[in-house]
Design a protein around this motif. Structure first.
Motif, PDB file in Angstrom:
ATOM      1  N   GLY A   7       0.818  -1.188  -0.024  1.00 42.71           N
ATOM      2  CA  GLY A   7       0.020   0.069  -0.094  1.00 42.71           C
ATOM      3  C   GLY A   7       0.854   1.171   0.127  1.00 42.71           C
ATOM      4  N   GLY A   8       2.148   1.072  -0.293  1.00 41.73           N
ATOM      5  CA  GLY A   8       3.029   2.308  -0.213  1.00 41.73           C
ATOM      6  C   GLY A   8       3.875   2.509   0.847  1.00 41.73           C
ATOM      7  N   TRP A   9       3.603   1.577   1.604  1.00 43.13           N
ATOM      8  CA  TRP A   9       4.640   1.571   3.131  1.00 43.13           C
ATOM      9  C   TRP A   9       5.881   0.718   3.063  1.00 43.13           C
ATOM     10  N   GLN A  10       6.068   0.345   1.838  1.00 42.04           N
ATOM     11  CA  GLN A  10       7.391  -0.533   1.696  1.00 42.04           C
ATOM     12  C   GLN A  10       7.842  -0.473  -0.029  1.00 42.04           C
ATOM     13  N   ARG A  11       8.991  -0.735  -0.118  1.00 41.48           N
ATOM     14  CA  ARG A  11       9.500  -0.922  -1.588  1.00 41.48           C
ATOM     15  C   ARG A  11      10.414  -2.267  -1.390  1.00 41.48           C
ATOM     16  N   ARG A  12      10.021  -3.065  -2.624  1.00 40.97           N
ATOM     17  CA  ARG A  12      10.705  -4.365  -2.611  1.00 40.97           C
ATOM     18  C   ARG A  12      11.543  -4.355  -3.941  1.00 40.97           C
ATOM     19  N   CYS A  13      12.654  -4.941  -3.940  1.00 35.80           N
ATOM     20  CA  CYS A  13      13.582  -5.146  -5.309  1.00 35.80           C
ATOM     21  C   CYS A  13      13.238  -6.371  -5.837  1.00 35.80           C
ATOM     22  N   PRO A  14      12.578  -6.342  -7.311  1.00 37.64           N
ATOM     23  CA  PRO A  14      12.372  -7.541  -7.956  1.00 37.64           C
ATOM     24  C   PRO A  14      13.417  -8.373  -8.289  1.00 37.64           C
ATOM     25  N   VAL A  15      14.583  -7.863  -7.938  1.00 38.90           N
ATOM     26  CA  VAL A  15      15.773  -8.681  -8.695  1.00 38.90           C
ATOM     27  C   VAL A  15      16.316  -9.144  -7.362  1.00 38.90           C
ATOM     28  N   CYS A  16      16.986  -8.610  -6.304  1.00 37.51           N
ATOM     29  CA  CYS A  16      17.344  -9.237  -5.165  1.00 37.51           C
ATOM     30  C   CYS A  16      16.593  -9.676  -4.048  1.00 37.51           C
ATOM     31  N   GLY A  17      15.119  -9.058  -4.255  1.00 34.12           N
ATOM     32  CA  GLY A  17      14.228  -9.481  -3.108  1.00 34.12           C
ATOM     33  C   GLY A  17      14.505  -8.476  -1.809  1.00 34.12           C
ATOM     34  N   SER A  18      15.363  -7.604  -1.667  1.00 33.49           N
ATOM     35  CA  SER A  18      15.321  -6.838  -0.491  1.00 33.49           C
ATOM     36  C   SER A  18      14.190  -6.030  -0.212  1.00 33.49           C
ATOM     37  N   ALA A  19      13.812  -5.861   1.018  1.00 38.48           N
ATOM     38  CA  ALA A  19      12.625  -4.891   1.423  1.00 38.48           C
ATOM     39  C   ALA A  19      13.157  -3.787   1.984  1.00 38.48           C
ATOM     40  N   HIS A  20      12.755  -2.578   1.560  1.00 35.84           N
ATOM     41  CA  HIS A  20      12.824  -1.331   2.218  1.00 35.84           C
ATOM     42  C   HIS A  20      11.797  -0.831   2.801  1.00 35.84           C
ATOM     43  N   PHE A  21      12.205   0.094   4.050  1.00 39.51           N
ATOM     44  CA  PHE A  21      11.114   0.798   4.826  1.00 39.51           C
ATOM     45  C   PHE A  21      11.114   2.255   4.895  1.00 39.51           C
ATOM     46  N   PRO A  22      10.024   2.989   4.792  1.00 38.29           N
ATOM     47  CA  PRO A  22      10.359   4.341   5.178  1.00 38.29           C
ATOM     48  C   PRO A  22      11.173   4.669   6.261  1.00 38.29           C
ATOM     49  N   ARG A  23      11.943   5.689   6.292  1.00 42.07           N
ATOM     50  CA  ARG A  23      12.729   6.043   7.212  1.00 42.07           C
ATOM     51  C   ARG A  23      12.258   7.255   8.029  1.00 42.07           C
ATOM     52  N   THR A  24      12.835   7.436   9.492  1.00 46.12           N
ATOM     53  CA  THR A  24      12.634   8.464  10.166  1.00 46.12           C
ATOM     54  C   THR A  24      13.708   8.917  10.963  1.00 46.12           C
ATOM     55  N   ASP A  25      14.161  10.029  10.677  1.00 44.48           N
ATOM     56  CA  ASP A  25      15.468  10.481  11.490  1.00 44.48           C
ATOM     57  C   ASP A  25      15.106  11.171  12.517  1.00 44.48           C
ATOM     58  N   PRO A  26      15.738  10.904  13.895  1.00 43.58           N
ATOM     59  CA  PRO A  26      15.528  11.268  15.025  1.00 43.58           C
ATOM     60  C   PRO A  26      16.210  12.577  15.224  1.00 43.58           C
ATOM     61  N   VAL A  27      15.610  13.653  15.743  1.00 48.52           N
ATOM     62  CA  VAL A  27      16.193  15.164  16.135  1.00 48.52           C
ATOM     63  C   VAL A  27      15.975  15.163  17.336  1.00 48.52           C
ATOM     64  N   VAL A  28      16.869  15.603  18.133  1.00 44.32           N
ATOM     65  CA  VAL A  28      16.480  16.194  19.646  1.00 44.32           C
ATOM     66  C   VAL A  28      16.392  17.768  19.392  1.00 44.32           C
ATOM     67  N   ILE A  29      15.638  18.402  20.117  1.00 46.93           N
ATOM     68  CA  ILE A  29      15.234  19.731  20.201  1.00 46.93           C
ATOM     69  C   ILE A  29      15.345  20.226  21.730  1.00 46.93           C
ATOM     70  N   MET A  30      16.073  21.001  22.126  1.00 45.97           N
ATOM     71  CA  MET A  30      16.411  21.139  23.480  1.00 45.97           C
ATOM     72  C   MET A  30      15.822  22.651  24.073  1.00 45.97           C
ATOM     73  N   LEU A  31      15.118  22.408  25.022  1.00 43.08           N
ATOM     74  CA  LEU A  31      14.726  23.578  26.147  1.00 43.08           C
ATOM     75  C   LEU A  31      15.869  23.614  27.083  1.00 43.08           C
ATOM     76  N   VAL A  32      16.976  24.247  26.877  1.00 43.11           N
ATOM     77  CA  VAL A  32      18.021  24.519  27.688  1.00 43.11           C
ATOM     78  C   VAL A  32      17.735  25.574  28.675  1.00 43.11           C
ATOM     79  N   THR A  33      17.642  25.448  29.833  1.00 40.46           N
ATOM     80  CA  THR A  33      17.590  26.577  30.562  1.00 40.46           C
ATOM     81  C   THR A  33      18.623  26.706  31.671  1.00 40.46           C
ATOM     82  N   HIS A  34      18.682  27.929  32.083  1.00 37.59           N
ATOM     83  CA  HIS A  34      19.584  28.382  33.405  1.00 37.59           C
ATOM     84  C   HIS A  34      18.958  29.442  34.113  1.00 37.59           C
ATOM     85  N   GLY A  35      18.320  29.130  35.111  1.00 36.91           N
ATOM     86  CA  GLY A  35      17.687  29.968  36.226  1.00 36.91           C
ATOM     87  C   GLY A  35      16.360  30.502  35.404  1.00 36.91           C
ATOM     88  N   ASN A  36      16.280  31.724  35.240  1.00 42.89           N
ATOM     89  CA  ASN A  36      15.274  32.170  34.414  1.00 42.89           C
ATOM     90  C   ASN A  36      15.226  32.521  33.166  1.00 42.89           C
TER      91      ASN A  36
END
Length: 319
Positions: A165-194
Motif C-alpha cells: 500500500g505504499g509503506w514498503q519498497r521491494r526489489c524485484p531482482v534481489c528481493g530486498s525490502a526497504h521501509f520508510p525512514r524516520t530521522d530522530p532529531v533532539v530539540i532542546m529547551l536548555v534553561t539556566h535559572g530564569n
C-alpha cells in the motif's frame, strides 16, 4: 514527560490500518468505496482548500495521466484516505526557481479545480489545519519524500517497486525490502535559572531564533545527543536531561524529540559551522517575543514544537 495533544501533526487518532497494507484485494476494494478520498501532492506541496486539506474523490480526473499509484494512509472515521503524487504536472505560471529559500511562498492553481484550491507549502499552512488533516498531510508528505529518494534498491541498485500500500519498497531482482525512514532529531529547551538558550541557523529569515536542535547519531542516547549538540553548537555544558514531548516533522522525514536540559555553564562560544548566533534570553523578554512585541526577535513559528515547548516553559508547565 509533558503529554499534550496540541503538538501539530500528532494526536488525531486516525486509524493507520496497517493490517490492510499487505492485502491487495482489500486495498482495491477501499479504492472503490464511494466516500474514499485522495490528496494530491505536487513536488512536496499538498493541495489546500481554505484552511483544510484538499481531499478529492479517488477517481477525480485531476489524477488522469499521472503514473504514481495511490498510497494508502489509513481510515478516518471509517473513510479510506490515500494520496497520489502528480509532480509531472507543469503549472502555467511555473514553480519558484529558487529552491533554497526557507519557505516557498508561491501557490499553484490547477486548471481542473476551482479557485479555492491551490498547492501550498505545508510549513505555511500547518498551524491552520485540523489535527486530523495535519497528521494525514504530514504522513503523506513524509512518505512521498521517501519514495522520491528511494526509487532504487540500496542493496543492488536496481529499481524497486512500491508494495504494501505504499509503506514498503521491494526489489524485484534481489528481493530486498526497504521501509520508510524516520530521522530522530533532539530539540532542546536548555534553561539556566530564569533564562532559556536560543540560537539561529544561517539562512534563516531576519529575526528568527529557535531552540537548539540536531540529529542523533548511531549508538547515542537522547541524553547524550542533547549534551553533545548543545556543546558542539554553543560550548554550553548541560547536566540533567529529561524527555518532554515529540513531533513528527515531515521536512522531509524527522521526528523531533523535545527535551529539557539544565545548563551547568553559561558562557557561549558558537561554532560558525553549526549556527550563526546564540544567546540567553530571560523569561520576561521571551514573553515579549511570544507576544510579537520584541523589537528584533520574531515570535516562534506557529505549529513547530519549539513554539509548543517555549510557550509551555513561559506558562510554567515545563518546570
Amino acid at each position: 514527560m509533558y503529554d499534550d495533544p496540541g503538538v501539530t501533526f500528532s494526536g488525531s487518532g486516525f486509524d493507520r490500518a496497517a493490517n490492510l497494507r499487505g492485502d491487495a484485494v482489500a486495498l482495491q476494494r477501499l479504492l472503490g468505496v464511494r466516500q474514499a478520498l485522495c490528496l494530491p501532492l505536487w513536488r512536496g506541496k499538498p493541495l489546500i482548500s481554505g484552511d483544510a486539506a484538499g481531499w478529492l474523490p479517488v477517481d477525480h480526473d485531476l489524477f488522469d495521466g499521472h503514473p504514481a499509484e495511490p498510497v494508502f494512509l489509513g481510515l478516518a472515521d471509517g473513510i479510506p484516505h490515500f494520496f497520489r503524487d502528480i509532480s509531472e504536472w507543469e503549472p502555467i505560471e511555473g514553480p519558484v526557481a529558487n529552491a533554497s529559500v526557507f519557505l516557498d511562498p508561491s501557490e499553484q492553481a490547477h486548471p481542473k479545480l476551482g479557485p479555492a484550491f491551490r498547492f501550498a507549502e505545508l510549513r505555511a499552512v500547518m498551524a491552520r489545519l485540523s489535527p486530523l488533516d495535519a497528521e494525514l498531510v504530514a504522513t503523506a508528505k513524509a512518505l512521498s519524500a521517501w519514495h522520491d529518494s528511494h526509487a532504487f534498491c540500496a542493496s543492488c541498485g536496481q529499481p524497486s517497486a512500491i508494495v504494501m500500500g505504499g509503506w514498503q519498497r521491494r526489489c524485484p531482482v534481489c528481493g530486498s525490502a526497504h521501509f520508510p525512514r524516520t530521522d530522530p532529531v533532539v530539540i532542546m529547551l536548555v534553561t539556566h535559572g530564569n533564562s532559556v538558550l536560543l540560537g539561529r541557523s544561517p539562512g534563516w529569515p531576519d529575526g528568527m531564533y529557535s531552540l537548539l536542535a540536531g540529529f542523533m547519531e548511531p549508538g547515542e542516547t537522547l541524553e547524550a545527543a542533547v549534551r553533545r549538540e548543545v556543546f558542539e553548537e554553543t560550548g554550553v555544558r548541560v547536566g540533567p536531561v529529561r524527555y518532554l514531548a515529540s513531533q513528527p516533522w515531515p521536512f522531509p522525514s524527522s521526528l523531533m524529540i523535545g527535551c529539557a536540559g539544565a545548563a551547568i555553564s553559561t558562557e557561549i562560544v558558537i561554532d560558525p559551522q553549526e549556527i550563526e548566533d546564540a544567546f540567553w534570553i530571560s523569561r520576561e523578554d521571551m514573553a515579549q517575543v511570544a507576544a510579537g512585541l520584541h523589537p528584533t526577535i520574531r515570535p516562534p513559528r506557529r505549529g513547530a514544537i519549539a513554539e509548543f515547548l517555549l510557550s509551555g516553559w513561559l506558562a510554567g508547565r515545563m518546570d
